[in-house]
Design a protein around this motif. Structure first.
Motif, short mmCIF file in Angstrom:
data_model
loop_
_atom_site.label_atom_id
_atom_site.label_comp_id
_atom_site.label_asym_id
_atom_site.label_seq_id
_atom_site.Cartn_x
_atom_site.Cartn_y
_atom_site.Cartn_z
N PRO A 254 -1.14 -3.78 5.76
CA PRO A 254 -0.99 -3.75 4.31
C PRO A 254 -0.54 -2.38 3.77
O PRO A 254 -0.07 -2.28 2.65
CB PRO A 254 -2.39 -4.10 3.82
N ALA A 255 -0.73 -1.31 4.56
CA ALA A 255 -0.21 -0.01 4.14
C ALA A 255 1.30 -0.02 4.26
O ALA A 255 1.87 -0.78 5.06
CB ALA A 255 -0.81 1.10 5.00
N ASN A 256 1.98 0.80 3.47
CA ASN A 256 3.44 0.87 3.57
C ASN A 256 3.85 1.25 4.99
O ASN A 256 3.22 2.07 5.64
CB ASN A 256 4.00 1.90 2.59
N THR A 257 4.93 0.63 5.44
CA THR A 257 5.38 0.84 6.81
C THR A 257 6.89 1.01 6.87
O THR A 257 7.60 0.59 5.96
CB THR A 257 4.95 -0.35 7.71
N GLY A 258 7.36 1.62 7.92
CA GLY A 258 8.78 1.71 8.18
C GLY A 258 9.17 0.90 9.41
O GLY A 258 10.29 0.98 9.89
N ALA A 259 8.21 0.10 9.90
CA ALA A 259 8.42 -0.69 11.11
C ALA A 259 9.62 -1.61 10.98
O ALA A 259 9.86 -2.19 9.92
CB ALA A 259 7.17 -1.50 11.44
N THR A 260 10.36 -1.75 12.06
CA THR A 260 11.56 -2.58 12.10
C THR A 260 11.45 -3.56 13.26
O THR A 260 11.06 -3.18 14.36
CB THR A 260 12.81 -1.70 12.27
#
Length: 322
Positions: A254-260
């Motif tokens: 739920p935290a902001n992520t940069g995952a791709t």
């Protein structure tokens, strides 16, 4: 003692120009450039693009355009909703004179830089049932649809699209699926899992939705089918690609992520992350050439940052001693 005459390997070709169709691991010497070269796998990566003119998050959630010809519409900076439209040429963003009919965010969008469709969103109320088309210079009404929604994807083109799920006027998720034929809206088969904050890619007869949880569903033009779940529960991410060649990036997990993550029609694979973790991203492009623009980096802090994705590929590399 080693018998060097018994050691055999692949000969290094001497060529005047690089081979047109090398194979992975192949090495050659280019006599024109006097360089030793090889063909190797390079992982996908994000690079910095041109900043938006107006920092914003939760613009039209969907895929509008390609990496070198994209559109950003609406959105918010936490205090104000916008009706402005910007276009991207692969280097910089330009503010356009055509404004969306109403300052709005959390709505759905699809199409191209010169032929787009927007639907739903809020304010003034939580969930609108109106739609608008873009012809490259102005927005005009595209009618209304049965179920008012926001924070959901619109898949397809400005004349053949499907609106899948979203938050209803009460704020809860819906499983409604609605299609557009260029002149009118029709209710279609419901998605299997009611959701909001998800994204989607593809065309009206071959779509894919994901996020708003971990569930992934594919659309064949008449029904939705559950397929491989994404690795992490994610909302308001960016997306690019098609039903069997999709890309999902960023969002809240739920935290902001940069995952791709990339999807090949069967499974999801983790890729290199974006430099800036964010949610509520404007996106466009393909699985191998995508665009991530704007978003919220924390709370309601809007960013103007743009990142460009280049997918994994086999590339020619000069071999050096370093």
């Amino acid at each position: 003692m080693t018998a060097y005459t018994g050691i055999q390997g692949q000969n290094i070709l001497i060529v005047s120009s690089d081979p047109a169709n090398p194979t992975e691991g192949q090495i050659w010497y280019n006599s024109t450039s006097n360089l030793l070269k090889g063909y190797q796998f390079a992982a996908g990566a994000w690079a910095t693009g041109g900043n938006l003119n107006t920092a914003r998050f939760e613009p039209a959630l969907g895929v509008i355009g390609i990496q070198t010809a994209s559109l950003m519409v609406g959105g918010s900076n936490g205090a104000t909703f916008f009706n402005s439209t910007e276009s991207y040429d692969g280097t910089s963003w330009t503010s356009l004179p055509g404004t969306y009919p109403g300052s709005i965010g959390y709505f759905a969008g699809c199409g191209t830089q010169t032929a787009a469709l927007g639907a739903g969103g809020y304010p003034p109320i939580n969930g609108l049932n109106s739609a608008n088309t873009w012809n490259g210079s102005a927005w005009t009404s595209a009618g209304t649809f049965p179920t008012a929604v926001y924070t959901c994807p619109l898949i397809g083109t400005n004349t053949a699209a499907i609106l899948a799920g979203g938050a209803s006027t009460g704020g809860g998720p819906t499983n409604a699926s609605q299609s557009y034929n260029g002149s009118s809206w029709t209710t279609t088969s419901n998605i299997n899992t009611a959701r909001r904050g998800h994204n989607g890619v593809g065309i009206q007869t071959a779509g894919l939705i994901f996020g708003g949880g971990t569930n992934t569903e594919s659309w064949n033009g008449s029904s939705w089918t559950n397929t491989t779940s994404i690795p992490a529960s994610t909302t308001t991410a960016g997306a690019a690609g098609l039903q069997t060649t999709a890309l999902m990036f960023g969002g809240s997990a739920p935290a902001n992520t940069g995952a791709t993550f990339s999807f090949n029609g069967t499974s999801w694979t983790a890729e290199n992350s974006m430099a800036t973790a964010r949610r509520g991203i404007g996106s466009g492009g393909t699985q191998t050439s995508a665009l991530a623009s704007g978003g919220a980096t924390s709370g309601v802090t809007a960013t103007s940052a743009t990142e460009e994705w280049t997918g994994a590929a086999l590339v020619t590399k000069t071999i050096t001693t370093s």
